[in-house]
Scaffold this active site. Structure first.
Site, PDB file in Angstrom:
ATOM      1  N   HIS A  16     -82.870  21.362 -17.164  1.00 41.47           N
ATOM      2  CA  HIS A  16     -81.953  22.511 -17.109  1.00 41.47           C
ATOM      3  C   HIS A  16     -80.507  22.029 -16.970  1.00 41.47           C
ATOM      4  O   HIS A  16     -79.621  22.442 -17.735  1.00 41.47           O
ATOM      5  CB  HIS A  16     -82.340  23.391 -15.918  1.00 41.47           C
ATOM      6  CG  HIS A  16     -81.400  24.526 -15.649  1.00 41.47           C
ATOM      7  ND1 HIS A  16     -81.711  25.829 -15.950  1.00 41.47           N
ATOM      8  CD2 HIS A  16     -80.153  24.561 -15.107  1.00 41.47           C
ATOM      9  CE1 HIS A  16     -80.702  26.625 -15.610  1.00 41.47           C
ATOM     10  NE2 HIS A  16     -79.736  25.873 -15.090  1.00 41.47           N
ATOM     11  N   GLU A  17     -80.266  21.156 -15.990  1.00 42.00           N
ATOM     12  CA  GLU A  17     -78.908  20.683 -15.745  1.00 42.00           C
ATOM     13  C   GLU A  17     -78.391  19.822 -16.895  1.00 42.00           C
ATOM     14  O   GLU A  17     -77.176  19.757 -17.138  1.00 42.00           O
ATOM     15  CB  GLU A  17     -78.841  19.907 -14.431  1.00 42.00           C
ATOM     16  CG  GLU A  17     -79.209  20.729 -13.199  1.00 42.00           C
ATOM     17  CD  GLU A  17     -78.366  21.984 -13.038  1.00 42.00           C
ATOM     18  OE1 GLU A  17     -77.201  21.996 -13.503  1.00 42.00           O
ATOM     19  OE2 GLU A  17     -78.869  22.971 -12.476  1.00 42.00           O
TER      20      GLU A  17
ATOM     21  N   HIS B 193     -76.497  22.011 -19.275  1.00 43.92           N
ATOM     22  CA  HIS B 193     -75.117  22.257 -18.852  1.00 43.92           C
ATOM     23  C   HIS B 193     -74.251  21.019 -19.075  1.00 43.92           C
ATOM     24  O   HIS B 193     -73.133  21.109 -19.579  1.00 43.92           O
ATOM     25  CB  HIS B 193     -75.092  22.619 -17.363  1.00 43.92           C
ATOM     26  CG  HIS B 193     -75.707  23.942 -17.037  1.00 43.92           C
ATOM     27  ND1 HIS B 193     -75.402  25.093 -17.725  1.00 43.92           N
ATOM     28  CD2 HIS B 193     -76.584  24.316 -16.059  1.00 43.92           C
ATOM     29  CE1 HIS B 193     -76.072  26.110 -17.204  1.00 43.92           C
ATOM     30  NE2 HIS B 193     -76.794  25.661 -16.193  1.00 43.92           N
TER      31      HIS B 193
END
Length: 433
Positions: free
Chosen positions: A24-25, A28
């Protein structure tokens, strides 16, 4: 052995959880760097740092509590209207705004003026904030399609598992025949357990759903073509009208609702059948629809959760489950009395469901979730377009920092709900066995 498998299941889920957070990170991080935003930190977990390493301008690390993760981007919020980053105030709400603004610039270095998050165009900020949840969606879809197309799901087939001997309305809670019950059309036609129905009234059947719909739509004479021990046989049946379970638009049985339809009188055999790509996509769509409904219904689950945690209330099968509960279920999965491929598929589906939940939850348009930042960027874009349309001055970036008091309230609600789920998961867990 049971304890060992339980511990192994929990450990495997922890690894899957950490990977999902890191994945997920990474969404980003990669998009932020793509658009030239400086990212001082990439962290998996919260609390004390147990390992970290600097590479370039970013510190990569793992923290002690695997309950989330974050990347730190410079300039998440714009300066105040006076152009200052910090202006102390005695108002507690104003203090929250100023603290958030200060934190967004605390690692500002010379040359960072053109590398701030808020200075990027709204569509770029939307991509950066959406990339994290999107990575979870990609992982969920990849796992789901992989399991669906290679292993499959429990599916009703056109093979006969058993033949009813008489016609009993399905609304009646009995399975024994009365003298007044007429013989079932299937039994009268000579249908046998193990027969595989290949055609109905001379037309080949595609699957159980196709066969079921044709049977329901027929009252009167019909031919049933079966494959019996490798030989084709044609049976002649006279279907009767009966009270049968209602189906919804997706072909799923509706509990405790019945309709009058054609009736042959046999039970379909269930097998684990690999799905086609189209069938897998349809199932994934149903899974996402159910996930959205579950997220929206969370407030209604609070009373049942409270009763399950602090009284003798029943923990329902559709009750929300937290990280601890999911890890506990993972331990149960490895102890199932089932073939190894079934256990692996079940574990992977648990991980896919977790990632889908991360995607849907983070897309809620509330701060401090990713969806809140996306909503702020979209609103800024709308304001600027309206200003250009009416030839008004550019209103400038939307100050998301002003919503931080609301974000703290939302975060507090989420924390309370998480603690409630945690207690319920410990004292009255959801069990799959």
């Amino acid at each position: 052995m049971t304890i060992l498998l339980t511990v192994l299941g929990i450990a495997l889920f922890a690894v899957g959880l950490l990977f999902s957070i890191a994945w997920h990170e990474l969404g980003h991080l990669s998009t932020a760097k793509l658009f030239g935003i400086r990212v001082p930190q990439y962290m998996v977990g919260f609390g004390p740092t147990i390992w970290s390493r600097h590479k370039g301008e970013t510190e990569y690390g793992i923290k002690a509590i695997p309950a989330g993760g974050y990347i730190r981007m410079i300039g998440m919020f714009p300066p105040g209207q006076d152009g200052r980053i910090e202006a102390r105030s005695t108002s507690p709400w104003r203090g929250m705004i100023e603290d958030a603004r200060t934190a967004a610039f605390e690692e500002l270095k010379p040359g960072d003026e053109d590398r701030l998050f808020y200075t990027r165009k709204p569509w770029k900020r939307v991509i950066v904030m959406f990339a994290g949840p999107f990575m979870n969606l990609v992982l969920a879809v990849a796992i789901f399609l992989g399991v669906s197309m290679s292993f499959g799901f429990q599916t009703q087939t056109t093979t006969v598992a058993g033949v009813q001997q008489c016609v009993i309305p399905q609304s009646e809670d009995r399975d024994t025949c009365k003298k007044t019950d007429p013989q079932s059309p299937g039994a009268a036609a000579g249908l046998l357990e193990g027969d595989r129905i290949t055609a109905f009234d001379g037309t080949p059947v595609k699957d159980w759903a196709d066969l079921s719909n044709r049977i329901r739509g027929t009252i009167g004479p019909a031919t049933i073509t079966v494959d019996r021990d490798g030989q084709e046989k044609v049976l002649h049946a006279t279907l009767r009208e009966n009270l049968v379970a209602k189906k919804d638009a997706d072909g799923q049985v509706v509990r405790d609702e019945y309709v009058r339809a054609g009736y042959l009188g046999f039970a379909a055999q269930s097998e684990i059948v690999p799905q086609t790509f189209g069938q897998s996509v349809d199932r994934m769509g149903d899974m996402m629809e159910n996930g959205v409904e579950s997220i929206l219904s969370l407030p209604t689950k609070v009373p049942d959760l409270w009763n399950a945690a602090f009284s003798d209330g029943e923990r329902k099968d559709d009750s929300p489950v937290g990280v601890v509960g999911a890890a506990r279920i993972s331990g149960e999965v490895l102890n199932l009395d089932a073939p190894t491929p079934n256990i692996i598929a079940t574990f992977l589906m648990l991980l896919a469901g977790f990632n889908l939940s991360l995607f849907l939850f983070n897309m809620l348009p509330l701060l401090p979730l990713d969806g809140g930042h996306i909503a702020g960027a979209l609103w800024e874009s709308v304001r600027r377009h309206i200003a250009r349309l009416f030839r008004r001055p550019d209103p400038g970036p939307f100050d998301v920092a002003k919503l931080m008091p609301v974000a703290y309230v939302v975060a507090g609600i989420f924390i309370c709900f998480t603690l409630l789920v945690l207690v319920a998961d410990i004292v009255n867990p959801v069990k799959i066995s």
